[in-house]
Design an enzyme around this catalytic site. Structure first.
Site, PDB file in Angstrom:
ATOM      1  N   CYS A  59       0.603  -1.075  -0.426  1.00 29.14           N
ATOM      2  CA  CYS A  59      -0.125   0.255  -0.015  1.00 29.14           C
ATOM      3  C   CYS A  59       1.234   1.441  -0.047  1.00 29.14           C
ATOM      4  O   CYS A  59       1.785   1.392   0.818  1.00 29.14           O
ATOM      5  CB  CYS A  59      -1.173   0.038   0.998  1.00 29.14           C
ATOM      6  SG  CYS A  59      -2.048   1.455   1.502  1.00 29.14           S
ATOM      7  N   CYS A  63       0.289   4.738   6.568  1.00 27.38           N
ATOM      8  CA  CYS A  63      -0.387   4.549   8.160  1.00 27.38           C
ATOM      9  C   CYS A  63       0.189   4.212   9.307  1.00 27.38           C
ATOM     10  O   CYS A  63       0.819   3.264   9.257  1.00 27.38           O
ATOM     11  CB  CYS A  63      -1.581   3.658   7.780  1.00 27.38           C
ATOM     12  SG  CYS A  63      -2.568   4.036   6.908  1.00 27.38           S
ATOM     13  N   CYS A  66       1.089   0.654  10.093  1.00 27.64           N
ATOM     14  CA  CYS A  66      -0.205  -1.015   9.863  1.00 27.64           C
ATOM     15  C   CYS A  66       1.050  -1.657   8.431  1.00 27.64           C
ATOM     16  O   CYS A  66       1.948  -0.836   7.916  1.00 27.64           O
ATOM     17  CB  CYS A  66      -0.947   0.157   8.079  1.00 27.64           C
ATOM     18  SG  CYS A  66      -1.677  -1.231   6.750  1.00 27.64           S
ATOM     19  N   CYS A 103     -16.000  -9.037   6.500  1.00 26.08           N
ATOM     20  CA  CYS A 103     -15.454  -7.824   5.688  1.00 26.08           C
ATOM     21  C   CYS A 103     -14.408  -8.399   4.947  1.00 26.08           C
ATOM     22  O   CYS A 103     -13.637  -8.804   4.778  1.00 26.08           O
ATOM     23  CB  CYS A 103     -15.256  -6.858   6.807  1.00 26.08           C
ATOM     24  SG  CYS A 103     -16.140  -7.325   8.377  1.00 26.08           S
ATOM     25  N   CYS A 136     -19.394  -6.451   4.111  1.00 23.58           N
ATOM     26  CA  CYS A 136     -18.665  -5.235   4.127  1.00 23.58           C
ATOM     27  C   CYS A 136     -17.297  -5.249   3.041  1.00 23.58           C
ATOM     28  O   CYS A 136     -16.050  -5.635   3.415  1.00 23.58           O
ATOM     29  CB  CYS A 136     -18.058  -4.555   5.448  1.00 23.58           C
ATOM     30  SG  CYS A 136     -17.589  -3.029   6.215  1.00 23.58           S
ATOM     31  N   CYS A 196     -19.644   1.989   9.128  1.00 23.59           N
ATOM     32  CA  CYS A 196     -18.640   1.745   9.808  1.00 23.59           C
ATOM     33  C   CYS A 196     -17.736   2.005   9.903  1.00 23.59           C
ATOM     34  O   CYS A 196     -16.009   2.542   9.205  1.00 23.59           O
ATOM     35  CB  CYS A 196     -18.073   0.408   8.736  1.00 23.59           C
ATOM     36  SG  CYS A 196     -17.048  -1.387  10.841  1.00 23.59           S
ATOM     37  N   ARG A 268     -17.590  -2.950  18.316  1.00 21.38           N
ATOM     38  CA  ARG A 268     -17.060  -3.916  17.922  1.00 21.38           C
ATOM     39  C   ARG A 268     -15.348  -3.996  18.544  1.00 21.38           C
ATOM     40  O   ARG A 268     -14.215  -2.725  18.009  1.00 21.38           O
ATOM     41  CB  ARG A 268     -16.777  -4.130  16.033  1.00 21.38           C
ATOM     42  CG  ARG A 268     -15.834  -5.435  16.140  1.00 21.38           C
ATOM     43  CD  ARG A 268     -16.223  -5.407  13.842  1.00 21.38           C
ATOM     44  NE  ARG A 268     -17.058  -5.658  13.674  1.00 21.38           N
ATOM     45  CZ  ARG A 268     -18.068  -4.027  13.246  1.00 21.38           C
ATOM     46  NH1 ARG A 268     -16.940  -3.956  12.839  1.00 21.38           N
ATOM     47  NH2 ARG A 268     -19.299  -4.317  12.856  1.00 21.38           N
TER      48      ARG A 268
HETATM   49  N1  SAM Z   1      -7.114   0.414   3.208  1.00 23.44           N
HETATM   50  C1  SAM Z   1      -8.434   0.538   3.937  1.00 23.44           C
HETATM   51  C2  SAM Z   1      -7.820   1.494   4.571  1.00 23.44           C
HETATM   52  O1  SAM Z   1      -6.339   1.949   4.534  1.00 23.44           O
HETATM   53  O2  SAM Z   1      -9.232   2.114   4.796  1.00 23.44           O
HETATM   54  C3  SAM Z   1      -7.780  -0.748   3.978  1.00 23.44           C
HETATM   55  C4  SAM Z   1      -8.466  -0.956   5.370  1.00 23.44           C
HETATM   56  S1  SAM Z   1      -6.926  -0.251   7.770  1.00 23.44           S
HETATM   57  C5  SAM Z   1      -6.320  -2.251   7.325  1.00 23.44           C
HETATM   58  C6  SAM Z   1      -8.385  -0.522   8.212  1.00 23.44           C
HETATM   59  C7  SAM Z   1      -8.628  -0.448   9.349  1.00 23.44           C
HETATM   60  O3  SAM Z   1      -7.382  -1.424  10.092  1.00 23.44           O
HETATM   61  C8  SAM Z   1      -7.377   0.987   9.951  1.00 23.44           C
HETATM   62  O4  SAM Z   1      -7.804   1.674   9.804  1.00 23.44           O
HETATM   63  C9  SAM Z   1      -6.847   1.153  11.267  1.00 23.44           C
HETATM   64  O5  SAM Z   1      -8.076   0.875  12.094  1.00 23.44           O
HETATM   65  C10 SAM Z   1      -6.491  -0.702  11.208  1.00 23.44           C
HETATM   66  N2  SAM Z   1      -5.499  -1.615  11.632  1.00 23.44           N
HETATM   67  C11 SAM Z   1      -4.758  -1.789  10.676  1.00 23.44           C
HETATM   68  N3  SAM Z   1      -3.559  -1.983  11.025  1.00 23.44           N
HETATM   69  C12 SAM Z   1      -3.645  -1.916  12.517  1.00 23.44           C
HETATM   70  C13 SAM Z   1      -2.950  -2.506  13.614  1.00 23.44           C
HETATM   71  N4  SAM Z   1      -1.861  -3.043  13.658  1.00 23.44           N
HETATM   72  N5  SAM Z   1      -3.471  -2.767  15.210  1.00 23.44           N
HETATM   73  C14 SAM Z   1      -4.570  -1.728  14.868  1.00 23.44           C
HETATM   74  N6  SAM Z   1      -5.286  -1.858  14.064  1.00 23.44           N
HETATM   75  C15 SAM Z   1      -4.830  -1.998  12.567  1.00 23.44           C
HETATM   76 FE1  SF4 Z   2      -2.774   1.122   3.320  1.00 26.44          FE
HETATM   77 FE2  SF4 Z   2      -2.937   0.055   5.893  1.00 26.44          FE
HETATM   78 FE3  SF4 Z   2      -3.089   2.529   5.542  1.00 26.44          FE
HETATM   79 FE4  SF4 Z   2      -5.511   0.700   4.207  1.00 26.44          FE
HETATM   80  S1  SF4 Z   2      -4.358   1.383   6.678  1.00 26.44           S
HETATM   81  S2  SF4 Z   2      -4.397   2.440   3.981  1.00 26.44           S
HETATM   82  S3  SF4 Z   2      -4.111  -1.122   3.838  1.00 26.44           S
HETATM   83  S4  SF4 Z   2      -1.245   1.586   5.278  1.00 26.44           S
END
Ligand code: SAM
Ligand code: SF4
Ligand code: DTB
Length: 345
Positions: A59, A63, A66, A103, A136, A196, A268
């Site tokens: 990606c 973030c 992530c 989801c 979802c 959500c 959730r």
């Molecule tokens: N690209 C999409 C997005 O950002 O909307 C993908 C879904 S993203 C992985 C969904 C959510 O998962 C993130 O916004 C974050 O809140 C949560 N998430 C991701 N990595 C995480 C982690 N290591 N610990 C806790 N929550 C996490």
């Molecule tokens: Fe990309 Fe992860 Fe951020 Fe979603 S949460 S936009 S998968 S870096």
């Protein structure tokens, strides 16, 4: 015959009002959350959701939490998109495990404008709905056209988190603005898909910044129908890898405050359950969490094994919700704090 008026939902939350709830003595906070919960939901019933990453890794966003960001070396590689058949097989297994919501996640900054990848997602949504499951998706930012196409395919909900308060957001993500997130949420809402939207705790944010996230969520009108509260899973290679574990009681307070502020929504208990004891999870349910991710994997990180969850539900007398969510109507349920005839409420 007179009927009791439906309890009202508030959208005018100020930070002091959020603070006043979050900082109540824990027992008082739990009582408030539980009373509110029982006005809107069946006690002891939990929605089971199963997650599947349909497009893993690579990606372009940064973030900081992530494992799928291409900015960090986490060992999660870029993979091709799953086939529709593979996704529907997984959805069928989720249904047989008792899930009512499936989801699908994709590690995209934004859903691809048009073409085969987006068409494939639409086919996945149609297939999941045909199995009788709620569908979802979380695909990053959406255009109006994409939101409409997803709605036409029957998508139940779109997950797009605000993650944290606007004041802390810049410490976590620099490649996408808070405003862009709100714009995507508005497109989802306009298309008639349920929202959500939630966030994460344990990233180094202050309590005030947690209240700021809750204020952002609960001043939306309508409230997000689903509010995922994630406890950071600190993944090696990400900038947050060395964050110390968060106090589980802060997660309990976060869930309880979300429940009080958004009583009609599903709250959730999301990422992070593996780090919680059975007792801490029990407190999260007491605080009003009524949805979980089931199955041994979240998107890329582990989640409790199904056997462990079955054991937890048995010990707590919880049961999985068996019907797809009926929408925003007030739930018919037993009166507040009255156990039902079978003793399990
Ligand atoms: N690209 C999409 C997005 O950002 O909307 C993908 C879904 S993203 C992985 C969904 C959510 O998962 C993130 O916004 C974050 O809140 C949560 N998430 C991701 N990595 C995480 C982690 N290591 N610990 C806790 N929550 C996490
Ligand atoms: Fe990309 Fe992860 Fe951020 Fe979603 S949460 S936009 S998968 S870096
Ligand atoms: C949400 O708020 N949490 C889920 C879901 N929405 C998509 C994702 C949690 C991901 C945890 C890290 C991982 O497994 O990669």
């Amino acid at each position: 015959m007179t009927t009791a008026p439906a309890p009202s939902l508030r959208h005018d939350w100020t930070i002091p009002a959020v603070e006043a709830i979050y900082t109540l003595p824990l027992i008082d906070l739990l009582l408030r959350a539980q009373l509110g919960h029982r006005e809107w939901h069946r006690p002891n019933e939990v929605q089971g959701c199963v997650l599947l990453n349909v497009k893993t890794g690579g990606c372009p966003e940064d973030c900081a939490y992530c494992p799928q960001s291409a900015h960090y070396d986490t060992g999660v590689g870029r993979e091709a998109m799953l086939s529709v058949d593979a996704v529907l097989d997984a959805a069928g297994r989720a249904r047989s495990e008792g899930a009512t919501r499936f989801c699908m996640g994709a590690a995209w900054r934004e859903a691809p404008e048009s073409g085969p990848a987006f068409e494939q997602v639409l086919a996945m949504v149609r297939g999941v709905r045909a199995l009788g499951l709620e569908a979802c998706c979380t695909l990053g930012m959406l255009t109006d056209r994409q939101a409409d196409a997803l709605a036409d395919a029957g998508l139940t909900a779109y997950n797009h988190n605000l993650d944290t308060a606007p004041e802390f957001y810049g410490h976590i993500i620099t490649t996408r603005t808070y405003r862009e997130r709100l714009d995507t949420l508005a497109r989802v809402r306009r298309a008639g898909i349920t929202v959500c939207c939630g966030g994460i705790i344990g990233m180094g944010e202050s309590r005030a910044e947690r209240w700021g996230l809750l204020q952002q969520l609960a001043t939306q009108n309508p409230h997000p129908e689903s509010v995922p509260i994630n406890l950071l899973v600190a993944v090696d290679g990400t900038p947050l890898a060395d964050r110390p574990p968060e106090d589980p009681l802060e997660l309990v307070r976060m869930i309880a405050t979300a429940r009080v502020m958004m009583p009609a929504s599903y709250v959730r208990l999301s990422a992070g359950r593996l780090a919680l004891s059975a007792e801490a999870q029990a407190l999260c349910f007491l605080a009003g969490a009524n949805s979980i991710f089931m199955g041994e994997k979240l998107l890329t990180t582990p989640n409790p094994e199904p056997d462990q969850d079955r054991d937890l539900f048995d010990r707590l007398g919880l049961r999985l919700q068996t019907h797809a969510a009926p929408g925003r109507e007030r739930q018919p349920g037993p009166p507040p704090l009255q156990p039902a005839a079978d003793g399990r409420a």
